[in-house]
Scaffold this motif. Structure first.
Motif, mmCIF file in Angstrom:
data_model
loop_
_atom_site.group_PDB
_atom_site.id
_atom_site.type_symbol
_atom_site.label_atom_id
_atom_site.label_comp_id
_atom_site.label_asym_id
_atom_site.label_seq_id
_atom_site.Cartn_x
_atom_site.Cartn_y
_atom_site.Cartn_z
ATOM 1 N N GLY A 183 0.792 -1.225 0.000
ATOM 2 C CA GLY A 183 0.000 0.000 0.000
ATOM 3 C C GLY A 183 0.816 1.262 0.000
ATOM 4 N N LEU A 184 2.136 1.152 0.080
ATOM 5 C CA LEU A 184 2.997 2.333 0.131
ATOM 6 C C LEU A 184 3.292 2.813 -1.286
ATOM 7 N N PRO A 185 2.910 4.036 -1.641
ATOM 8 C CA PRO A 185 3.057 4.519 -3.022
ATOM 9 C C PRO A 185 4.471 5.001 -3.342
ATOM 10 N N SER A 186 5.460 4.208 -2.976
ATOM 11 C CA SER A 186 6.856 4.559 -3.254
ATOM 12 C C SER A 186 7.612 3.281 -3.575
ATOM 13 N N LYS A 187 7.865 3.057 -4.858
ATOM 14 C CA LYS A 187 8.564 1.837 -5.280
ATOM 15 C C LYS A 187 9.958 1.745 -4.675
ATOM 16 N N PRO A 188 10.756 2.832 -4.646
ATOM 17 C CA PRO A 188 12.079 2.740 -4.016
ATOM 18 C C PRO A 188 12.018 2.362 -2.537
ATOM 19 N N SER A 340 6.658 11.728 -9.334
ATOM 20 C CA SER A 340 7.520 11.855 -8.165
ATOM 21 C C SER A 340 8.978 11.946 -8.585
ATOM 22 N N PHE A 341 9.802 12.421 -7.652
ATOM 23 C CA PHE A 341 11.233 12.612 -7.885
ATOM 24 C C PHE A 341 11.992 11.990 -6.719
ATOM 25 N N VAL A 342 12.975 11.157 -7.045
ATOM 26 C CA VAL A 342 13.768 10.486 -6.023
ATOM 27 C C VAL A 342 15.123 11.169 -5.904
ATOM 28 N N LEU A 343 15.462 11.568 -4.683
ATOM 29 C CA LEU A 343 16.690 12.315 -4.426
ATOM 30 C C LEU A 343 17.511 11.599 -3.369
ATOM 31 N N GLY A 344 18.804 11.477 -3.592
ATOM 32 C CA GLY A 344 19.662 10.858 -2.607
ATOM 33 C C GLY A 344 20.251 9.548 -3.088
ATOM 34 N N ASN A 345 20.616 8.711 -2.141
ATOM 35 C CA ASN A 345 21.343 7.478 -2.410
ATOM 36 C C ASN A 345 20.451 6.268 -2.152
ATOM 37 N N LEU A 346 20.064 5.570 -3.237
ATOM 38 C CA LEU A 346 19.202 4.403 -3.094
ATOM 39 C C LEU A 346 19.954 3.207 -2.533
ATOM 40 N N GLU A 347 21.249 3.167 -2.714
ATOM 41 C CA GLU A 347 22.027 2.013 -2.286
ATOM 42 C C GLU A 347 22.281 2.022 -0.793
ATOM 43 N N GLU A 348 22.442 3.201 -0.212
ATOM 44 C CA GLU A 348 22.852 3.277 1.199
ATOM 45 C C GLU A 348 21.889 2.610 2.168
ATOM 46 N N PRO A 349 20.569 2.753 2.175
ATOM 47 C CA PRO A 349 19.844 3.801 1.469
ATOM 48 C C PRO A 349 19.704 5.046 2.349
ATOM 49 N N PHE A 351 17.465 8.367 1.161
ATOM 50 C CA PHE A 351 16.846 9.100 0.050
ATOM 51 C C PHE A 351 15.496 9.666 0.443
ATOM 52 N N SER A 352 15.067 10.634 -0.356
ATOM 53 C CA SER A 352 13.749 11.240 -0.240
ATOM 54 C C SER A 352 13.021 11.076 -1.566
ATOM 55 N N GLU A 353 11.710 10.984 -1.503
ATOM 56 C CA GLU A 353 10.895 10.990 -2.715
ATOM 57 C C GLU A 353 9.836 12.071 -2.566
ATOM 58 N N VAL A 354 9.824 12.992 -3.528
ATOM 59 C CA VAL A 354 8.900 14.125 -3.500
ATOM 60 C C VAL A 354 7.793 13.871 -4.513
ATOM 61 N N PHE A 355 6.546 13.999 -4.078
ATOM 62 C CA PHE A 355 5.381 13.703 -4.910
ATOM 63 C C PHE A 355 4.653 15.001 -5.250
ATOM 64 N N VAL A 356 4.369 15.214 -6.535
ATOM 65 C CA VAL A 356 3.722 16.454 -6.967
ATOM 66 C C VAL A 356 2.549 16.148 -7.885
ATOM 67 N N LYS A 357 1.634 17.121 -7.963
ATOM 68 C CA LYS A 357 0.534 17.061 -8.913
ATOM 69 C C LYS A 357 0.996 17.618 -10.259
ATOM 70 N N ASN A 358 0.171 17.419 -11.272
ATOM 71 C CA ASN A 358 0.521 17.927 -12.602
ATOM 72 C C ASN A 358 0.693 19.436 -12.620
ATOM 73 N N ASP A 359 -0.005 20.139 -11.727
ATOM 74 C CA ASP A 359 0.124 21.597 -11.689
ATOM 75 C C ASP A 359 1.326 22.059 -10.868
ATOM 76 N N GLY A 360 2.132 21.121 -10.380
ATOM 77 C CA GLY A 360 3.329 21.475 -9.647
ATOM 78 C C GLY A 360 3.184 21.504 -8.145
ATOM 79 N N ARG A 361 1.957 21.387 -7.637
ATOM 80 C CA ARG A 361 1.762 21.416 -6.185
ATOM 81 C C ARG A 361 2.345 20.156 -5.552
ATOM 82 N N VAL A 362 3.075 20.348 -4.457
ATOM 83 C CA VAL A 362 3.611 19.202 -3.731
ATOM 84 C C VAL A 362 2.487 18.611 -2.878
ATOM 85 N N ILE A 363 2.329 17.292 -2.940
ATOM 86 C CA ILE A 363 1.204 16.633 -2.276
ATOM 87 C C ILE A 363 1.651 15.559 -1.299
ATOM 88 N N GLY A 364 2.931 15.110 -1.429
ATOM 89 C CA GLY A 364 3.386 14.054 -0.539
ATOM 90 C C GLY A 364 4.894 13.946 -0.500
#
Length: 410
Positions: A183-188, A340-349, A351-364
């Motif tokens: 149920g977690l909407p973050s594949k990484p 969404s945009f994944v920032l940081g180091n996935l291997e360590e791990p 990292f952060s994942e920023v979720f936005v709407k099509n209009d650019g608003r950050v939602i998660g």
């Protein structure tokens, strides 16, 4: 003659403890009663799948939401080990399982949820983890078990798997979906959790579940047979809406319906915690959540409202989980994002994942790392950005760079 309370809090969980405190902060004299089927005063559940489970020196009193003296010191009466069996909204009264009747001026319906159980031959011997008694039972049984099978790899299943491995219990984790924490909407994040579980020695098996079990063997749908002395069902919960429905309260797609203040159409009844399905004012959508901080915050909010400080409940959701060495934090509503945009180091791990709407608003927002202290400023930043509906359109190119420092968004 029925006992009378100005404030009657049904459920006895986290929400009720914090609601009682919020009421007493504002109303020093109003009578408060808490009704709970549990034999413990309100307690915080997160340790049950983590620290409490692996530390035999901890008692349930160590995870109480408030010191035991809080209730008598503040004139709050506890009715423990009893259930509310019927509500009469016109008479503003509740019938309890011990045969008594109590009346109320204002009522909090916070009856929470019940763990779901799978149905298969032998399923009656499986255990669940919801209450303090469940936690004590699992902690007592686990050390003697040579192998434990956990069905369901959500928050509870993943956390318990990691905790049992920390005390050298063999664990097989079965998930019918295609990944852990489905149920977690973050594949990484899902991948990081799976890697951590495997590092700990958990045998993770996706796309599979139990179809039969006896005292020593579990048979899976795939045909695999696993040696297991103990089976834990961690396959979600169902809301305890029956009492409210019988009393004529509106039931939504999940729980008891309420407005943005968490008040039901009955002006004397509020909801909090798992059971609340309310008009969320930031997204404009109906919302419910099942997590400790949601139960705490909605309880505090409703207590204030019941005592006369009525206002909208405007909180950016905050979910946290600890799986092995990983600290996982989720803010907002990433399930509503368009990208969404994944920032940081996935291997360590880390990292952060920023979720936005099509209009650019950050939602998660989701953050995963071992250094939980580093998460605090990032978490606080995204609480503000999401709550404000911040437009990140001008920063999308920055967010495409995995090395971008999210704190610079401040």
């Amino acid at each position: 003659m029925a006992k009378q309370y100005d404030y009657l809090l049904l459920g006895g969980g986290t929400s009720c403890g914090y609601a009682a405190a919020a009421i007493r902060d504002r109303d020093k004299n109003g009578s408060i009663g808490i009704v709970s089927a549990d034999n413990q005063p309100p307690y915080d559940r997160p340790p049950l799948s983590k620290g409490f489970l692996k530390n035999p020196d901890l008692s349930l009193s160590d995870i109480h939401s408030k010191d035991e003296s809080f209730y008598p010191d503040n004139g709050i009466e506890l009715h423990l080990g009893v259930r509310c069996e019927a509500l009469d909204r016109s008479a503003k009264s509740a019938r309890l399982s011990d045969g008594s009747e109590v009346s109320y001026g204002k009522l909090l319906y916070a009856l929470g949820s019940t763990p779901r159980r799978l149905d298969y031959p032998g399923s009656q011997n499986a255990v669940v983890l919801r209450t303090g008694a469940d936690g004590e039972s699992l902690r007592a049984k686990a050390p003697a078990a040579k192998s434990v099978v956990i069905v369901g790899a959500g928050y509870i299943g993943s956390e318990v798997s990691a905790t049992l491995r920390a005390v050298d219990v063999e664990v097989t984790l079965l998930e019918l979906g295609d990944s852990v924490m489905p149920g977690l909407p973050s594949k990484p994040t899902r991948a990081a959790v799976r890697d951590e579980l495997e590092r700990l020695g958990v045998h993770v098996q996706e796309g599979d579940t139990v179809v039969e079990a006896d005292s020593t063997l579990v048979t899976c749908r795939s045909g695999r047979v696993i040696s297991a002395d103990l089976v834990l069902h961690a396959v979600g919960v169902k809301p305890n809406v029956e009492l409210g429905s019988s009393a004529g309260l509106e039931v939504g797609n999940w729980g008891i319906r309420a407005d943005s203040t968490l008040k039901t159409p009955d002006p004397s009844i509020w909801v909090a915690g798992d059971i609340a399905e309310y008009a969320e004012p930031i997204t404009g959508r109906d919302y419910h959540a099942e997590h400790h901080l949601h139960a705490k915050w909605t309880g505090e909010h409703v207590g204030a409202c019941m005592a006369g400080d009525a206002r909208e409940y405007r909180k950016v959701p905050y979910f946290f989980s600890d799986v092995g060495r990983l600290s996982i934090i989720l803010r907002g509503w990433p399930e509503l994002a368009d990208r969404s945009f994944v920032l940081g180091n996935l291997e360590e791990p880390a990292f952060s994942e920023v979720f936005v709407k099509n209009d650019g608003r950050v939602i998660g927002f989701v953050d995963v790392r071992e250094d939980y202290k580093a998460q605090d400023p990032i978490c606080d930043l995204f609480e503000r950005l999401i709550g404000e509906g911040a437009d990140l359109s001008s920063r999308l190119r920055d967010l495409e760079n995995p090395s971008f420092d999210v704190l610079s968004l401040a």
